[in-house]
Write a protein that holds these residues in place. Structure first.
Motif, PDB file in Angstrom:
ATOM      1  N   ASP A  12       0.715  -0.950  -0.158  1.00 34.99           N
ATOM      2  CA  ASP A  12       0.179   0.465   0.109  1.00 34.99           C
ATOM      3  C   ASP A  12       0.611   1.456   0.198  1.00 34.99           C
ATOM      4  N   TRP A  13       2.310   1.113   1.138  1.00 35.44           N
ATOM      5  CA  TRP A  13       3.158   2.829   1.073  1.00 35.44           C
ATOM      6  C   TRP A  13       3.788   2.244  -0.293  1.00 35.44           C
ATOM      7  N   ALA A  15       2.200   2.162  -3.457  1.00 36.45           N
ATOM      8  CA  ALA A  15       0.869   2.131  -5.199  1.00 36.45           C
ATOM      9  C   ALA A  15       1.086   3.435  -4.143  1.00 36.45           C
ATOM     10  N   THR A  16       0.768   4.473  -3.360  1.00 37.00           N
ATOM     11  CA  THR A  16       0.361   5.827  -3.154  1.00 37.00           C
ATOM     12  C   THR A  16       1.045   6.386  -1.379  1.00 37.00           C
ATOM     13  N   GLY A  17       2.026   5.785  -0.596  1.00 39.84           N
ATOM     14  CA  GLY A  17       2.400   6.481   0.172  1.00 39.84           C
ATOM     15  C   GLY A  17       3.956   7.461  -0.379  1.00 39.84           C
ATOM     16  N   LYS A  18       3.754   8.774   0.783  1.00 44.59           N
ATOM     17  CA  LYS A  18       4.248  10.136   0.534  1.00 44.59           C
ATOM     18  C   LYS A  18       5.284  10.120   1.170  1.00 44.59           C
ATOM     19  N   SER A  42       6.337  -4.644  -7.152  1.00 37.81           N
ATOM     20  CA  SER A  42       5.715  -3.916  -8.023  1.00 37.81           C
ATOM     21  C   SER A  42       6.151  -2.829  -9.296  1.00 37.81           C
ATOM     22  N   ARG A 114      11.423   8.304  -2.568  1.00 38.56           N
ATOM     23  CA  ARG A 114      10.485   8.067  -1.934  1.00 38.56           C
ATOM     24  C   ARG A 114      11.501   7.243  -1.201  1.00 38.56           C
TER      25      ARG A 114
END
Length: 448
Positions: A12-13, A15-18, A42, A114
């Motif tokens: 989840d991180w 895919a979308t984590g900032k 990923s 990131r």
């Protein structure tokens, strides 16, 4: 392939984590492998830096004056080109370079890349690893495989798990054949435990002797870590760790300080126990004065049981003959310590704060937890007489405690007797908090 619960949080991180993302936990629980697996799946470009395998990086990065210079040095040290806005930077074994965490704020603010990190919880370093500014780093705690992860790894299908979960939820007995097989899986878990390498060796060889060797190697690695800190901080880590199996084998499993030295007070060795807890190699379960909410108010840190972080590591202290006897469920073997260790391990992995209660008048409860805003005693029984529990009866009869129900986990099937809910020991995997559906609260000051 061994599926881990933490995988969803990591993916989840990705895919979308900032913000930056830190995965922490004890040594040898599979942090690096899982992160690497998630990154590969990923298909995001990533680079990996390991501060143990590449110690020269510490000096290289320490010399950076600001985020811009640090990024330049990261780029020079990387074997692959860094693509702004695309590349994920994986920093492994960051306990060796604690300053990297304090700089995360500036790296995240820069926004070029990131960052996902992995760090082993080596005692006093823990606070430093978690000291990054709020909002710039999320933390995921990893543990050895819990029982559900292990059961799936050895071949229990999701359909069976769903059926078992329904039985737990509705409190209806499990099919006799399924119950018998699940007890076999649980007993195997007591031997193999949840360290990923041990589970992998078992899946490939079914050789318990080889599994035991993996356990011994891990304990040897832990003790090597101990030696680094015992001299520097004057701790008694190895003495405590070596005493744990014998302490857990006693009828009263409370850790006795005289087992590591005569005349010792808890205050003199408190830091050693906290180090073992923070490093993730031991699980303390503290005493409470009374089973009433909130439990933490009556916590007594001078009295505690000390469990292994992984039940397989505890069982590795036994001979191979004893392990076979455990698997065969021979009556001559007392599995009380193993059952309780597996439960302590499961509660920790699920985020429960476990306690125990002991009263001269009422007796002792193995575990007490807060579950959905209620006090819930847990009795753990490894023998056939699991319906004998005078202490539990006394506590449930005490109206001051207002305890609505209690669980007795044993070899038996599901059964309800008043406030006592009898559950198979493997059902501990379903003891979760109910997720809150509505946590929104808006203060109404109209008319003030």
């Amino acid at each position: 392939m061994i599926e881990r619960c933490a995988k969803r949080e990591i993916t989840d991180w990705i895919a979308t984590g900032k913000s930056a993302f830190l995965v922490t936990g004890a040594r040898q629980i599979g942090k690096t492998y899982l992160i690497r697996q998630c990154l590969k799946e990923s298909h995001y470009p990533y680079v990996e830096f390991n501060f143990i395998e590449q110690p020269e990086l510490i000096a290289l990065f320490s010399g950076a004056k600001d985020a811009r210079e640090l990024l330049m040095r990261l780029s020079l040290a990387s074997e692959k080109p860094l693509e702004k806005g695309k590349t994920i930077i994986f920093l492994d074994e960051i306990q060796e370079f604690k300053d990297i965490v304090t700089r995360i704020k500036f790296l995240v603010e820069d926004g070029s890349f990131r960052y996902i990190m992995s760090g082993s919880l080596l005692g006093v370093e823990l606070n430093d690893l978690r000291s990054a500014p709020v909002g710039y780093m999320n933390i995921c705690d990893m543990y050895p495989l819990n029982f559900m992860e292990f059961a799936k790894a050895v071949g229990i299908h999701d359909e069976i798990m769903d059926t078992l979960r329904e039985s737990f939820k509705n409190r209806t007995p499990v099919d006799t054949f399924v119950h018998s097989k699940m007890m076999d899986v649980f007993y195997l878990y007591l031997i193999v435990g949840g360290m990923p390498e041990a589970v992998d060796v078992y899946l490939k060889t079914n050789d318990l002797a080889k599994v035991g060797q993996v356990h011994k190697n891990i304990i040897r690695l832990y003790k090597k870590d101990f030696s680094k800190y015992e001299i520097r901080y004057k701790l008694k880590l190895q003495e405590i760790y070596d005493a744990m199996p014998g302490q857990l084998d006693q009828k009263n499993k409370r850790f006795q300080l005289n087992s590591i030295g005569k005349g010792l007070s808890y205050n003199r060795v408190e830091n050693a126990f906290l180090w073992l807890k923070d490093a993730g190699v031991a699980i303390p379960v503290y005493n409470i004065a009374e089973p009433k909410l909130p439990l933490i108010i009556s916590e007594n840190r001078n009295l505690f049981k000390l469990f292994f972080s992984d039940v397989g590591l505890l069982t590795s202290c036994y001979s191979n003959q004893v392990k076979i006897a455990i698997l065969n469920k021979e009556k001559s073997i007392n599995n009380g310590a193993l059952f309780e260790n597996a439960v302590a391990q499961e509660l920790t992995a699920k985020g429960h704060k476990g306690y125990y209660f002991n009263s001269k008048k009422q007796g002792e409860l193995d575990f007490v937890v807060e579950l959905d805003g209620k006090v819930v005693p847990l009795e753990i029984k490894s023998g056939k007489d699991y319906k004998r529990h005078s202490a539990l009866n006394n506590v449930l009869a005490n109206e001051d405690y207002e305890i609505p129900e209690a669980y007795v986990f044993s070899e038996g099937n599901i059964e309800i007797d008043g406030k006592r809910i009898y559950m198979p020991i493997y059902m501990i995997m379903f003891l979760d908090h109910t997720k809150l559906e509505n946590t929104i609260y808006k203060l109404d000051l109209s008319g003030l």
